[in-house]
Design an enzyme around this catalytic site. Structure first.
Site, short mmCIF file in Angstrom:
data_model
loop_
_atom_site.label_atom_id
_atom_site.label_comp_id
_atom_site.label_asym_id
_atom_site.label_seq_id
_atom_site.Cartn_x
_atom_site.Cartn_y
_atom_site.Cartn_z
N ASP A 225 -36.61 -10.66 37.39
CA ASP A 225 -37.06 -11.98 36.96
C ASP A 225 -38.54 -12.10 37.27
OD1 ASP A 225 -37.54 -14.32 39.30
OD2 ASP A 225 -36.57 -12.49 39.98
N ASP B 61 -32.19 -18.67 43.31
CA ASP B 61 -32.95 -18.19 44.46
C ASP B 61 -32.66 -19.14 45.62
OD1 ASP B 61 -34.74 -17.09 46.19
OD2 ASP B 61 -36.52 -17.50 44.99
#
Length: 376
Positions: free
Chosen positions: A271, A92
């Site tokens: 996720d 991320d």
């Protein structure tokens, strides 16, 4: 990175496919365990791979930037060598972490000024510096730097935020093309579709990201306070626009029901911290419903934690024993519950894949969402 779309469910938007990175192939739809600090909290990589059967995991740019820092990661030879995870990995960009630090950050055109949650020191993330940091980390898939507005953001704020994210996205791809991987393997860059809960902004964002011809596309800024039905509506808007021949990644979502509903709307990758976070608090997800193992009803239940589970903990330990460990505050309780939950999430997405390939996903999904939402 290559993506192959293998089959589409005839009664929904669900897809089965696979993508290949230099660290391995991932079969979709897939759940990716969150390894914020280059580890899935409380679990050995061995168990995440062999017992939970994870094909790909996440790490977080913000947290690795803060600790241990990029010098250590580079000296180690990248995050794969540093953590000993040999499979595919995604990072991320830190955009969501910046959003969650709203009380101690300031957005400007150049980037985001913020204070460390560790020691209060001042830092600046720019699109360029985030790409450089993700190059130093070395994950197979990198996320573009964006702003993640809250789910209830007013339209004028959402529009300004999206415009900023789109200008940052140009700078992310410019820096991506100016730089090269550091550790000998290819790195993909996924743009993130924002736009809050406004269909026209979501559609505009989805049309905009297509022009980058990226290896994959992410849908961000959902599950941040908006109603669930609105989240599903936004996924549908974006799904109708994004290229079919690239994977779609719904960031930070969610419950098992959310995941099946996302798959039904064309999402390939998911996720969420929920399996481990909730597991540490005694919540187990199963195909028959949700168990709060701390409840007294389980104290003399000697049946396996999950007789249908694939992880060794599912059939080795009883519900009574796990209830006992939770009551005692034993660290093993969190490990057992976390491994079970991660394995269940991955097993659920792989079952979805099998039903997509068989052509009966939509009917199976409707039965499953009823059971998955039950409290046992």
């Amino acid at each position: 990175m290559t993506f192959t779309l293998q089959h589409k469910d005839p009664a929904s938007r669900a897809r089965a496919g696979e993508f290949t990175t230099d660290h391995g192939t991932v079969r979709t739809p897939i759940f990716m365990p969150v390894g914020t600090a280059a580890t899935v909290k409380g679990l050995f990589h061995r168990d995440v791979k062999e017992e939970a059967r994870a094909q790909i995991i996440l790490a977080n740019t913000y947290h690795l930037y803060m600790r241990p820092g990029m010098e250590i990661i580079e000296r180690a030879g990248g995050v794969h060598r540093f953590s000993t995870w040999e499979g595919p990995m995604l990072t991320d960009s830190g955009g969501f972490q910046v959003f969650s630090l709203a009380a101690c950050r300031k957005l400007k055109e150049e980037g985001c000024h913020f204070r460390s949650h560790i020691d209060g020191s001042k830092h600046l993330f720019t699109p360029e510096s985030v790409i450089d940091t993700e190059r130093m980390i070395g994950a197979d898939i990198m996320m573009a730097f964006d702003e993640c507005p809250p789910g209830d953001a007013p339209r004028d704020y959402a529009a300004k935020s999206l415009a900023l994210t789109e200008r940052w996205l140009d700078r992310c791809f410019e820096q991506y093309h100016r730089t090269a991987p550091k550790y000998g393997h290819y790195q993909s860059l996924f743009p993130i579709v924002q736009g809050c809960t406004y269909p026209d902004l979501r559609a505009r964002a989805a049309e905009n990201v297509k022009r980058y011809d990226a290896d994959g596309y992410a849908i961000g800024g959902l599950a941040v306070g908006e109603p669930t039905d609105v989240m599903y509506e936004m996924i549908e808007v974006v799904d109708a626009i994004l290229p079919e021949d690239r994977p779609r990644y719904l960031m930070g979502v969610g419950t098992p029901v959310n995941i099946l509903e996302g798959i039904a709307r064309g999402v390939d990758m998911f996720d969420c911290v929920m399996p481990t976070r909730n597991g540490r608090n005694g919540q187990l997800f199963t195909a028959e419903g949700i168990i709060n193992i701390r409840n007294r009803k389980w104290e003399d239940d000697f049946s396996p934690i999950d007789p249908e589970g694939t992880a060794f903990v599912d059939t080795l330990y009883s519900k009574a024993y796990l209830h006992h460990l939770c009551a005692c505050g034993e660290m093993l309780a969190a490990e057992i519950a976390s491994l079970h939950n991660i394995a269940f999430y991955i097993r659920l997405t792989q079952a979805a894949r099998e039903h997509i390939l068989a052509g009966d996903f939509a009917a199976w999904k409707e039965e499953m969402v009823v059971k998955l939402a039950r409290r046992l």
